[in-house]
Design a protein around this motif. Structure first.
Motif, PDB file in Angstrom:
ATOM      1  N   THR A 177       0.881  -1.176   0.000  1.00 15.21           N
ATOM      2  CA  THR A 177       0.000   0.000   0.000  1.00 15.21           C
ATOM      3  C   THR A 177       0.910   1.215   0.000  1.00 15.21           C
ATOM      4  N   VAL A 178       0.865   1.977  -1.103  1.00 14.79           N
ATOM      5  CA  VAL A 178       1.934   2.955  -1.337  1.00 14.79           C
ATOM      6  C   VAL A 178       1.445   4.398  -1.213  1.00 14.79           C
ATOM      7  N   THR A 179       2.230   5.196  -0.534  1.00 17.39           N
ATOM      8  CA  THR A 179       2.012   6.640  -0.463  1.00 17.39           C
ATOM      9  C   THR A 179       3.201   7.319  -1.138  1.00 17.39           C
ATOM     10  N   ILE A 180       2.911   8.313  -1.971  1.00 17.59           N
ATOM     11  CA  ILE A 180       4.006   9.102  -2.546  1.00 17.59           C
ATOM     12  C   ILE A 180       4.002  10.476  -1.876  1.00 17.59           C
ATOM     13  N   ALA A 181       5.123  10.834  -1.290  1.00 22.89           N
ATOM     14  CA  ALA A 181       5.251  12.142  -0.642  1.00 22.89           C
ATOM     15  C   ALA A 181       6.214  13.005  -1.451  1.00 22.89           C
ATOM     16  N   HIS A 182       6.137  14.322  -1.257  1.00 29.20           N
ATOM     17  CA  HIS A 182       6.952  15.261  -2.045  1.00 29.20           C
ATOM     18  C   HIS A 182       7.107  16.559  -1.272  1.00 29.20           C
ATOM     19  N   SER A 183       7.570  17.597  -1.945  1.00 32.86           N
ATOM     20  CA  SER A 183       7.903  18.823  -1.213  1.00 32.86           C
ATOM     21  C   SER A 183       6.683  19.544  -0.647  1.00 32.86           C
ATOM     22  N   LYS A 184       5.491  19.207  -1.137  1.00 40.01           N
ATOM     23  CA  LYS A 184       4.290  19.881  -0.616  1.00 40.01           C
ATOM     24  C   LYS A 184       3.537  19.006   0.408  1.00 40.01           C
ATOM     25  N   THR A 185       4.084  17.863   0.726  1.00 42.08           N
ATOM     26  CA  THR A 185       3.422  16.970   1.693  1.00 42.08           C
ATOM     27  C   THR A 185       3.438  17.601   3.084  1.00 42.08           C
ATOM     28  N   ALA A 186       2.253  17.635   3.717  1.00 45.09           N
ATOM     29  CA  ALA A 186       2.171  18.193   5.069  1.00 45.09           C
ATOM     30  C   ALA A 186       2.658  17.148   6.067  1.00 45.09           C
ATOM     31  N   ASP A 187       3.373  17.588   7.049  1.00 42.21           N
ATOM     32  CA  ASP A 187       3.912  16.739   8.109  1.00 42.21           C
ATOM     33  C   ASP A 187       4.597  15.487   7.552  1.00 42.21           C
ATOM     34  N   LEU A 188       5.604  15.759   6.761  1.00 33.44           N
ATOM     35  CA  LEU A 188       6.321  14.692   6.047  1.00 33.44           C
ATOM     36  C   LEU A 188       6.868  13.615   6.997  1.00 33.44           C
ATOM     37  N   ALA A 189       7.436  14.050   8.111  1.00 37.20           N
ATOM     38  CA  ALA A 189       8.043  13.065   9.026  1.00 37.20           C
ATOM     39  C   ALA A 189       6.983  12.081   9.521  1.00 37.20           C
ATOM     40  N   ALA A 190       5.792  12.578   9.820  1.00 38.75           N
ATOM     41  CA  ALA A 190       4.717  11.693  10.318  1.00 38.75           C
ATOM     42  C   ALA A 190       4.279  10.724   9.225  1.00 38.75           C
ATOM     43  N   VAL A 191       4.192  11.203   7.982  1.00 38.28           N
ATOM     44  CA  VAL A 191       3.821  10.325   6.859  1.00 38.28           C
ATOM     45  C   VAL A 191       4.894   9.241   6.693  1.00 38.28           C
ATOM     46  N   ALA A 192       6.154   9.656   6.732  1.00 32.58           N
ATOM     47  CA  ALA A 192       7.258   8.705   6.544  1.00 32.58           C
ATOM     48  C   ALA A 192       7.285   7.669   7.665  1.00 32.58           C
ATOM     49  N   ARG A 193       6.939   8.116   8.865  1.00 31.34           N
ATOM     50  CA  ARG A 193       6.977   7.199  10.027  1.00 31.34           C
ATOM     51  C   ARG A 193       5.951   6.078   9.932  1.00 31.34           C
ATOM     52  N   GLU A 194       4.990   6.217   9.035  1.00 31.29           N
ATOM     53  CA  GLU A 194       4.007   5.135   8.859  1.00 31.29           C
ATOM     54  C   GLU A 194       4.576   3.984   8.026  1.00 31.29           C
ATOM     55  N   ALA A 195       5.722   4.225   7.422  1.00 28.21           N
ATOM     56  CA  ALA A 195       6.222   3.265   6.435  1.00 28.21           C
ATOM     57  C   ALA A 195       6.887   2.048   7.061  1.00 28.21           C
ATOM     58  N   VAL A 206      11.538   7.805  10.727  1.00 28.10           N
ATOM     59  CA  VAL A 206      11.621   6.349  10.513  1.00 28.10           C
ATOM     60  C   VAL A 206      10.975   5.576  11.657  1.00 28.10           C
ATOM     61  N   LYS A 207      10.103   4.636  11.268  1.00 28.91           N
ATOM     62  CA  LYS A 207       9.495   3.746  12.262  1.00 28.91           C
ATOM     63  C   LYS A 207      10.526   2.682  12.645  1.00 28.91           C
ATOM     64  N   PRO A 208      10.697   2.396  13.923  1.00 24.90           N
ATOM     65  CA  PRO A 208      11.643   1.325  14.290  1.00 24.90           C
ATOM     66  C   PRO A 208      11.286   0.021  13.571  1.00 24.90           C
ATOM     67  N   GLY A 209      12.298  -0.627  13.019  1.00 26.75           N
ATOM     68  CA  GLY A 209      12.068  -1.890  12.313  1.00 26.75           C
ATOM     69  C   GLY A 209      11.793  -1.721  10.824  1.00 26.75           C
ATOM     70  N   ALA A 210      11.782  -0.490  10.340  1.00 19.44           N
ATOM     71  CA  ALA A 210      11.480  -0.242   8.915  1.00 19.44           C
ATOM     72  C   ALA A 210      12.653  -0.648   8.015  1.00 19.44           C
ATOM     73  N   VAL A 211      12.317  -0.775   6.727  1.00 15.17           N
ATOM     74  CA  VAL A 211      13.339  -0.972   5.687  1.00 15.17           C
ATOM     75  C   VAL A 211      13.556   0.406   5.053  1.00 15.17           C
ATOM     76  N   VAL A 212      14.789   0.873   4.999  1.00 14.08           N
ATOM     77  CA  VAL A 212      15.061   2.224   4.485  1.00 14.08           C
ATOM     78  C   VAL A 212      15.991   2.152   3.278  1.00 14.08           C
ATOM     79  N   ILE A 213      15.491   2.654   2.155  1.00 10.77           N
ATOM     80  CA  ILE A 213      16.270   2.650   0.914  1.00 10.77           C
ATOM     81  C   ILE A 213      16.619   4.091   0.567  1.00 10.77           C
ATOM     82  N   ASP A 214      17.906   4.361   0.466  1.00 10.64           N
ATOM     83  CA  ASP A 214      18.381   5.728   0.230  1.00 10.64           C
ATOM     84  C   ASP A 214      18.880   5.862  -1.210  1.00 10.64           C
ATOM     85  N   VAL A 215      18.115   6.579  -2.022  1.00  2.17           N
ATOM     86  CA  VAL A 215      18.477   6.741  -3.434  1.00  2.17           C
ATOM     87  C   VAL A 215      19.405   7.949  -3.628  1.00  2.17           C
ATOM     88  N   GLY A 216      19.356   8.867  -2.695  1.00  2.89           N
ATOM     89  CA  GLY A 216      20.033  10.169  -2.862  1.00  2.89           C
ATOM     90  C   GLY A 216      21.521  10.070  -3.135  1.00  2.89           C
TER      91      GLY A 216
END
Ligand code: NAP
Length: 281
Positions: free
Chosen positions: A183-201, A219-229
């Motif tokens: 179940t996918v969410t796409i966030a971007h520069s206009k996403t409100a409360d980005l950290a909270a959205v990301a923490r759901e992942a 980051v939610k503890p136990g998450a998988v984090v992929i860094d493309v940057g």
């Protein structure tokens, strides 16, 4: 942390397999060929192209770099693409982006024969991906999917968040994970409360282009984090979008920068060039 996702190691393993396949193809008179069109002197582009050329040579793919002046006209570039579309020695054509401002990127991508579009950026290939019938897949998200496979990271039923909505990374990444029932969410520069959205992942893919932007608050503890940057810090050192040291403390899986997503991107380019050669034979 359960594991560091070692992109370099996985890339080397896959490149060995591709090399074997190329040797087999050559026995049957097929030598996969890739031409890279590089316009201008952008230093980052020069490095990427050099690395692609080195990987191709290592694997046994016939590779050619067309170095073109910044002043090349759009018409001249389009004509050159047509020439390579007809040239059976090259199964893959890649135009290194970004292009100078006087050249319309969309027109250029559209000119590449979709069968030779090993970067997967042609609107036809993008459309195929969107309808769930992928042909050529953008190499960075494709490489990330291979990482999930290699590390047995299940996507079905998981919450995935992609930060970044570019055509080359964010959008195809989201689509590929959705195809695997995340179940996918796409966030971007206009996403409100980005950290909270990301923490759901459960699975967080970060493709922003801002060094060390994602801290452990994202980051939610136990998450998988992929860094493309891929960013340069004040000392010119290559760094990711994720603050690796603090996020690694709470994530289950994480990719480093360098030696994470980057080598897999190049590997998937080689993989798709070989696949294109097989289809075109
Ligand atoms: P891009 O086209 O510049 O897109 C960046 C995305 O990040 C945009 O969607 C943008 O949102 C979003 N963004 C920017 N600032 C943000 C913020 N403060 N908060 C939330 N979202 C933000 O970049 P890209 O081509 O996708 O590349 C992203 C990064 O990945 C770059 O560092 C690039 O060098 C790297 N990269 C690496 C590889 C590899 O092989 N490792 C391959 C490709 C790219 P808006 O849409 O709202 O502007």
């Amino acid at each position: 942390m359960k594991a560091l996702i070692n992109g370099r190691e996985l890339a080397d393993k896959m490149q060995d397999q591709i090399k074997t396949e190329v040797a087999e193809l050559q026995k049957n008179g097929i030598r996969p060929g890739l031409v890279v069109l590089l316009v201008g002197e952008n230093p980052a582009s020069q490095t990427y192209v050099k690395n692609k050329d080195l990987a191709a040579a290592k694997i046994g793919i016939h590779s050619k770099i067309e170095r073109l002046p910044e002043s090349i006209s759009e018409a001249e570039l389009l004509a050159l693409i047509q020439q390579y579309n007809q040239d059976s020695a090259f199964h893959g054509i890649l135009v290194q982006l970004p292009l100078p401002k006087h050249i319309d990127e969309e027109k250029v991508l559209l000119a590449i024969d979709p069968k030779k579009d090993v970067d997967g950026f042609h609107p036809m290939n993008m459309g195929q991906l969107l309808i769930g019938e992928p042909t050529m897949i953008p190499c960075t998200p494709y490489g990330i999917m291979k990482m999930f496979e290699a590390y047995n990271i299940e996507l079905a039923g998981k919450r995935a968040v992609v930060i970044g909505r570019s055509n080359i990374v964010g959008k195809p990444m989201a689509q590929l994970m959705m195809m695997k029932d995340a179940t996918v969410t796409i966030a971007h520069s206009k996403t409100a409360d980005l950290a909270a959205v990301a923490r759901e992942a459960d699975i967080l893919v970060v493709a922003i282009g801002r060094g060390h932007f994602v801290t452990k608050e994202f980051v939610k503890p136990g998450a998988v984090v992929i860094d493309v940057g891929m960013n340069r810090d004040a000392n010119g050192k290559l760094i990711g979008d994720v603050k690796f040291d603090e996020v690694a403390e709470i994530a289950d899986y994480i990719t480093p920068v360098p030696k994470g997503v980057g080598p897999m991107t190049i590997t998937m380019l080689m993989y798709q060039t070989v696949a294109a050669a097989k289809k075109q034979k």
